[in-house]
Design a protein around this motif. Structure first.
Motif, short mmCIF file in Angstrom:
data_model
loop_
_atom_site.label_atom_id
_atom_site.label_comp_id
_atom_site.label_asym_id
_atom_site.label_seq_id
_atom_site.Cartn_x
_atom_site.Cartn_y
_atom_site.Cartn_z
N GLY A 81 0.82 -1.22 0.00
CA GLY A 81 0.00 0.00 0.00
C GLY A 81 0.84 1.25 0.00
N ASN A 135 0.62 5.22 0.48
CA ASN A 135 -0.27 6.26 0.98
C ASN A 135 0.45 7.56 1.34
N GLU A 152 -5.20 10.92 -2.78
CA GLU A 152 -5.63 9.60 -3.24
C GLU A 152 -4.54 8.57 -2.99
N LYS A 153 -4.96 7.31 -2.90
CA LYS A 153 -3.97 6.24 -2.90
C LYS A 153 -3.33 6.19 -4.27
N TYR A 154 -2.10 5.72 -4.32
CA TYR A 154 -1.42 5.71 -5.61
C TYR A 154 -0.65 4.41 -5.78
N ASP A 155 -0.07 4.21 -6.97
CA ASP A 155 0.67 2.98 -7.25
C ASP A 155 2.02 3.32 -7.88
N PRO A 169 -3.18 12.76 3.57
CA PRO A 169 -2.10 11.76 3.46
C PRO A 169 -0.85 12.13 4.23
N SER A 185 -1.93 10.37 7.24
CA SER A 185 -2.85 9.24 7.10
C SER A 185 -2.11 7.93 7.31
#
Length: 424
Positions: A193, A195, A212-215, A385, A388
């Motif tokens: 994850g 974050n 937002e969550k990211y990759d 974030p 977070s």
């Protein structure tokens, strides 16, 4: 690529273990040493400085070979950094290799002393500033090496999360020195994850600013910024008022508002602009992945790219544009705000907080407004974030000030903003 990165960490590690157990060599196993590092190395001068402190030059006492030494406070995050860099460098020539790791106490505090291969050529951009001519072909040569490192990481499911010129180092002072990626302090396996906002301002992708969550596609955005700077000498997104980051800069990043001014880009090929635009796509799902970058028309046609002199070197040497200084100052500021994954936060009682501004503002507000502020603050903690992360806390919203105490996580800058916004 994104789906591959979300494979189970457990299964990947299991496969890795089986592979090593079947055909591993002793020197492929990293084990920390508890002996005094000075038994094996002479610690010389400081040769650099990052967010985690100084980097030193050390000399092996037996063969007199030079290495770099990075000192990290022993923590879960530091051990993750070492593990990811060591594993990824084993089979990639474009990642700085770890030679030794020592567990030593310094002034009663436990440190991990990481001995790295010595990158005698220094930082890539420092070398570029000394060049008299710099062409698009040379930009492609640089990008190929950096993308090779990123491709290797992404195939392992690792996001570097701190791609920037300061982390691109040269093996030697020779013209054909190899470029290697360093500093894995923010690197993380994507399946765990992603974050936290582990970026400096010029290279931060919009999904982070949008909370937002990211990759792993976040690295592609940073690659696009690096390529843009290589071509023209300045970043695609910057603050007009001289601050490291501003509301206007954030807005332009979120909307992907940048251009290619003719004054600096007329000599750059359309294929280069097309590739940069694909990497600086604001929607992560539409953004190019690393394979698409490496197989783009610009990359495949690198030998036929223009040899016209770019203006980037002249602009990089402009004393009024100090990207490194701004990045470092912003990085330190983010470092102070960022909270490590392995630290537990203690909750403060808001009524007993020693903050004059807080006391004055709370005194003016009614009990209902105090409750509303706390509700907004807790919601902000969940969504922001910057903070977070898992937080151990108890929250009890009081029916009256005499029956229960107001308890909340207290973070000065955010609380001050919340109080100000509520009053306004």
């Amino acid at each position: 690529m994104g789906n591959q990165a979300l494979l189970s960490c457990k299964s990947k590690r299991s496969l890795s273990m089986n592979r090593h157990q079947s055909s591993r060599k002793p020197n492929r196993i990293l084990s920390t040493k508890t002996t005094n590092i000075e038994n094996d190395y002479i610690i010389s001068k400081g040769i650099g400085e990052g967010m985690n402190g100084k980097v030193y030059l050390v000399i092996n006492r037996i063969d007199k070979a030079k290495y770099a030494l990075k000192k990290l406070e022993d923590s879960k995050q530091a051990r993750r950094e070492i593990d990811l860099q060591w594993r990824s460098a084993q089979t990639c020539d474009h990642i700085v290799k770890i030679v030794d790791v020592y567990e030593n106490k310094i002034n009663s505090k436990k440190y991990l002393l990481v001995v790295l291969e010595y990158m005698e050529g220094g930082e890539l951009f420092d070398r570029l500033k000394k060049k008299k001519k710099f062409t698009e072909q040379e930009v492609a040569k640089i990008m190929k090496q950096v993308c090779t490192a990123v491709s290797h990481l992404h195939k392992m499911g690792i996001a570097h999360r701190d791609l920037k010129p300061e982390n691109l180092l040269l093996t030697s002072k020779d013209e054909n020195a190899i470029i290697k990626l360093s500093d894995f302090g923010f690197a993380k396996e994507a399946c765990q994850g992603l974050n936290t906002p582990n970026f400096t301002p010029y290279y931060v992708p919009p999904e982070i600013l949008l909370f937002e969550k990211y990759d792993i596609s976040c690295d592609i955005w940073s690659l696009g910024v690096i390529m843009y700077i290589l071509c023209c000498g300045y970043p695609p997104f910057y603050s007009y008022n001289g601050d490291p980051i501003s509301p206007g800069m954030k807005k332009r990043i979120k909307k992907g508002q940048f251009n290619f001014p003719d004054s600096d880009w007329l000599q750059v090929s359309d294929e280069a602009k097309e590739l940069i635009s694909g990497m600086l796509e604001t929607v992560p799902e539409k953004r190019l992945n690393i394979d698409q970058v490496m197989h783009s028309r610009w990359m495949l046609n690198s030998l036929n790219l223009p040899r016209t002199k770019l203006r980037s070197i002249k602009i990089l040497n402009d004393k009024s544009i100090n990207l490194k200084e701004i990045d470092l100052s912003m990085g330190q500021a983010l470092g102070e705000m960022r909270i490590n994954d392995d630290k537990v936060l203690n909750i403060k009682n808001i009524e007993s907080a020693e903050n004059p501004l807080l006391k004055r503002r709370l005194k003016k507000l009614s009990q209902n407004k105090k409750t509303k502020i706390l509700e907004n603050l807790i919601e902000n903690i969940e969504l922001n974030p910057i903070i977070s992360i898992p937080i151990q806390r108890s929250l009890s919203m009081p029916l009256s000030p005499t029956t229960q105490s107001l308890v909340a996580f207290y973070y000065t800058s955010n609380l001050k903003n919340d109080l100000t916004n509520t009053q306004n």
